[in-house]
Design a protein around this motif. Structure first.
Motif, PDB file in Angstrom:
ATOM      1  N   ILE A   1      -7.861  23.173 -44.676  1.00  0.00           N
ATOM      2  CA  ILE A   1      -8.665  23.840 -43.975  1.00  0.00           C
ATOM      3  C   ILE A   1      -8.032  24.669 -42.976  1.00  0.00           C
ATOM      4  O   ILE A   1      -7.078  24.157 -42.083  1.00  0.00           O
ATOM      5  N   ILE A   2      -8.052  25.930 -42.888  1.00  0.00           N
ATOM      6  CA  ILE A   2      -7.318  26.595 -41.940  1.00  0.00           C
ATOM      7  C   ILE A   2      -8.277  27.201 -40.668  1.00  0.00           C
ATOM      8  O   ILE A   2      -9.544  27.490 -40.970  1.00  0.00           O
ATOM      9  N   ASP A   3      -8.197  26.811 -39.696  1.00  0.00           N
ATOM     10  CA  ASP A   3      -8.987  27.181 -38.453  1.00  0.00           C
ATOM     11  C   ASP A   3      -8.354  28.317 -37.650  1.00  0.00           C
ATOM     12  O   ASP A   3      -6.991  28.248 -37.392  1.00  0.00           O
ATOM     13  N   ILE A   4      -9.199  29.206 -37.181  1.00  0.00           N
ATOM     14  CA  ILE A   4      -8.652  30.483 -36.519  1.00  0.00           C
ATOM     15  C   ILE A   4      -8.999  30.466 -35.192  1.00  0.00           C
ATOM     16  O   ILE A   4     -10.260  29.907 -34.844  1.00  0.00           O
ATOM     17  N   ASN A   5      -8.137  30.293 -34.322  1.00  0.00           N
ATOM     18  CA  ASN A   5      -8.373  30.209 -32.711  1.00  0.00           C
ATOM     19  C   ASN A   5      -8.633  31.453 -32.337  1.00  0.00           C
ATOM     20  O   ASN A   5      -8.073  32.456 -32.034  1.00  0.00           O
ATOM     21  N   MET A   6     -10.179  31.586 -31.799  1.00  0.00           N
ATOM     22  CA  MET A   6     -10.621  32.832 -30.905  1.00  0.00           C
ATOM     23  C   MET A   6     -11.319  32.056 -29.592  1.00  0.00           C
ATOM     24  O   MET A   6     -12.258  32.734 -29.070  1.00  0.00           O
TER      25      MET A   6
ATOM     26  N   GLY B   1      -3.966  39.287 -26.852  1.00  0.00           N
ATOM     27  CA  GLY B   1      -5.046  39.810 -27.714  1.00  0.00           C
ATOM     28  C   GLY B   1      -5.288  38.528 -28.816  1.00  0.00           C
ATOM     29  O   GLY B   1      -5.965  38.821 -29.692  1.00  0.00           O
ATOM     30  N   GLY B   2      -4.600  37.660 -28.611  1.00  0.00           N
ATOM     31  CA  GLY B   2      -4.552  36.594 -29.319  1.00  0.00           C
ATOM     32  C   GLY B   2      -5.774  35.180 -28.694  1.00  0.00           C
ATOM     33  O   GLY B   2      -6.295  35.863 -27.784  1.00  0.00           O
ATOM     34  N   GLY B   3      -6.272  34.258 -29.419  1.00  0.00           N
ATOM     35  CA  GLY B   3      -7.311  33.364 -28.976  1.00  0.00           C
ATOM     36  C   GLY B   3      -8.485  34.271 -28.616  1.00  0.00           C
ATOM     37  O   GLY B   3      -8.742  35.073 -29.421  1.00  0.00           O
ATOM     38  N   ALA B   4      -8.829  33.884 -27.362  1.00  0.00           N
ATOM     39  CA  ALA B   4     -10.416  34.382 -27.228  1.00  0.00           C
ATOM     40  C   ALA B   4     -10.065  35.929 -26.937  1.00  0.00           C
ATOM     41  O   ALA B   4     -11.091  36.857 -26.896  1.00  0.00           O
ATOM     42  N   GLY B   5      -8.799  36.364 -26.846  1.00  0.00           N
ATOM     43  CA  GLY B   5      -8.871  37.877 -26.489  1.00  0.00           C
ATOM     44  C   GLY B   5      -8.860  38.642 -27.718  1.00  0.00           C
ATOM     45  O   GLY B   5      -9.525  39.720 -27.596  1.00  0.00           O
ATOM     46  N   LEU B   6      -9.231  38.030 -28.881  1.00  0.00           N
ATOM     47  CA  LEU B   6      -9.885  38.704 -30.102  1.00  0.00           C
ATOM     48  C   LEU B   6     -11.286  38.956 -29.986  1.00  0.00           C
ATOM     49  O   LEU B   6     -11.817  40.183 -30.508  1.00  0.00           O
ATOM     50  N   LEU B   7     -12.050  38.519 -29.210  1.00  0.00           N
ATOM     51  CA  LEU B   7     -13.529  38.790 -28.919  1.00  0.00           C
ATOM     52  C   LEU B   7     -13.726  39.842 -28.132  1.00  0.00           C
ATOM     53  O   LEU B   7     -14.780  40.546 -28.149  1.00  0.00           O
TER      54      LEU B   7
END
Ligand SMILES: Cc1cc2nc3c(=O)[nH]c(=O)nc-3n(C[C@H](O)[C@H](O)[C@H](O)COP(=O)(O)O)c2cc1C
Length: 354
Positions: free
Chosen positions: A115-120, A131-137
Motif C-alpha cells: 500500500i502506498i500512503d501519501i503524507n499530507m 509544499g510537501g506534507g500538509a503544505g499540499l492542503l
C-alpha cells in the motif's frame, strides 16, 4: 468513560474489517506513521503484541526526492519492511511533484510495498513550507494531481493521510477528500488539527473527521488525533462515524495497545496489562532489533535515538515504584546496547516483579 460504562453500549459493531482496495484489514485500529518511531523494530513489536488487532501499520515518511535520487546515500536506507511479518502495512511518501511522487511510488512497489500512503499531514516547516506534507492542503489542485499521478503509476492501493487543512479555520481536507476519492484514493486518514496548530495541546475537536466521512462516497475514513484509550477510540468512532481509528503517540512504548483496545471493545472488560518482565522484554527487543537493523553503522547513533524511547515502556508505573523510577532515569542515559541489557535483564529474569 469507564470500561463498565462502555459495556452498556453496543460497541460490538465497531470492530468491522476495512477494505482498502483489494486489501482487507481485519481490525479498524491502525498504527499512525511516526518519524523516528515506527521503524521496523517498533512495527514488529506491534505485530508481536497486538497481532491482527492492529489492522495496519505504516512506515515512517520517506522523501520522494531522496527516493528518486539513486545516488543519494539514504535513498534505500529506510527500506526496512519485512512483508511476511508486517502485512498489511503501508509505506508512506511525501513530496509535491506529481511525477516525482509517481516515480517514488513505483520504486517502493517494486521493493514490495503493498500500500502506498501519501503524507499530507506533516506540518514541520522544512517540509510543509516547501509544499510537501500538509503544505499540499494549501493547493487542492496540486494535492489531487499528486494522488492522481501515484494512483496511475502503481497497481497497489493508494491512501492519503491529511490534516484538517493548512490555515486554522480553512478545512480544505473536505474538498480534497472528495477529489482524492474521484481520482482513485482508497482510504483517507484525518488528523483533526490544522497544520498551523502543530501539536498544540488543545481540546480535541473531531468535527472535521465527520465532515470528511460525509464528503466521501464509499472509501473508508480513519480518524486520528489524541486517541489514548479504549474510551477515546469508541467516542471517536461513535461521534464521527469514521470507519476506524489511527493511533500514534499513545502506542509508543505500548505495542499491545491495539490488542488492549480491541479486547476492551469486544468484552467490556479491562485488559490485563503486561507485567514488568514483559515490558522489559519488549523494550529490550526494541533496542536489539533497532541496533541490528539500523541504517547507522555507528551503534552510538542508534542508542541516542533509543534513549528517548525505552522509558515509555514503563510509563504507567512511574509514580509508584522507586526501582522503576531509577530504571527510567538510567534508560535515558545509556550509551551502549550492553548498558540497556544490564538495566533490563534483572526485570526479565525476576518474573514475579509487579
Ligand atoms: C514523533 C512524531 C513523528 C511523526 N511522523 C509522522 C510521519 O512520518 N508521517 C505522518 O503522516 N505523520 C507523522 N506524525 C503524525 C502522527 O501520524 C499522528 O497524525 C499524530 O501524532 C496525531 O495522532 P496521535 O494523537 O494518536 O499521536 C508524527 C507524529 C509524531 C509525534
Amino acid at each position: 468513560m469507564t470500561i463498565s460504562k462502555l459495556h452498556n453500549l453496543d460497541t460490538s459493531s465497531l470492530l468491522k474489517p476495512i477494505q482498502i482496495g483489494n486489501i482487507t484489514i481485519n481490525t479498524p485500529l491502525t498504527l499512525a506513521p511516526m518519524d523516528g518511531m515506527t521503524n521496523y523494530a517498533f512495527r514488529r513489536l506491534v505485530r508481536e503484541y497486538s497481532g491482527e488487532d492492529c489492522g495496519l501499520v505504516c512506515t515512517e515518511l520517506l522523501s520522494s526526492l531522496i527516493l528518486t535520487s539513486p545516488h543519494h546515500p539514504r535513498s534505500r536506507a529506510k527500506f526496512d519492511w519485512q512483508p511476511t511479518i508486517e502485512f498489511p502495512f503501508a509505506v508512506q511518501i511525501y513530496g509535491n511533484d506529481p511525477a516525482m511522487m509517481a516515480d517514488a511510488a513505483q520504486i517502493l512497489v517494486e521493493a514490495g510495498a503493498p500500500i502506498i500512503d501519501i503524507n499530507m499531514g506533516c506540518w514541520v516547516p522544512k517540509i510543509a513550507r516547501k509544499g510537501g506534507g500538509a503544505g499540499l492542503l494549501r493547493d487542492v489542485c496540486t494535492a489531487t494531481a499528486v494522488v492522481d499521478a501515484v494512483v496511475q503509476a502503481v497497481d497497489v492501493p493508494v491512501t492519503v493521510k491529511v490534516r484538517a487543512g493548512y490555515e486554522v479555520g480553512q478545512p480544505t481536507a473536505i474538498n480534497f477528500a472528495k477529489a482524492a476519492e474521484d481520482v482513485g484514493a482508497k482510504l483517507i486518514a484525518v488528523h483533526w488539527r490544522y497544520a498551523k496548530q502543530g501539536f498544540r495541546p488543545i481540546p480535541p475537536d473531531w468535527t472535521i473527521i465527520r465532515q470528511v466521512k460525509e464528503a466521501v462516497r464509499s472509501i473508508p475514513v480513519l480518524g486520528n488525533g489524541d486517541v489514548k484509550t479504549t474510551a477515546d477510540a469508541i467516542k471517536m468512532m461513535l461521534e464521527t462515524d469514521c470507519d476506524g481509528v489511527m493511533i500514534g503517540r499513545a502506542a509508543a512504548g505500548h505495542p499491545w495497545l491495539f490488542k488492549q483496545i480491541a479486547h476492551e471493545i469486544r468484552t467490556g472488560e479491562p485488559f490485563p496489562l503486561p507485567s514488568m518482565a514483559t515490558r522489559a522484554q519488549a523494550a529490550l527487543d526494541h533496542a536489539r532489533v533497532m541496533v541490528e537493523t539500523s541504517e547507522h553503522s555507528d551503534e552510538t547513533v542508534t542508542i541516542l535515538e533509543l534513549r528517548g524511547r525505552l522509558h515509555q515502556y514503563f510509563d504507567e508505573f512511574v509514580e509508584e515504584d522507586e526501582r522503576i523510577a531509577q530504571l527510567r532515569y538510567h534508560l535515558v542515559r545509556v550509551n551502549t546496547l550492553a548498558d540497556i541489557e544490564a538495566l533490563l535483564m534483572p526485570f526479565i529474569e525476576e518474573r514475579e516483579y509487579i
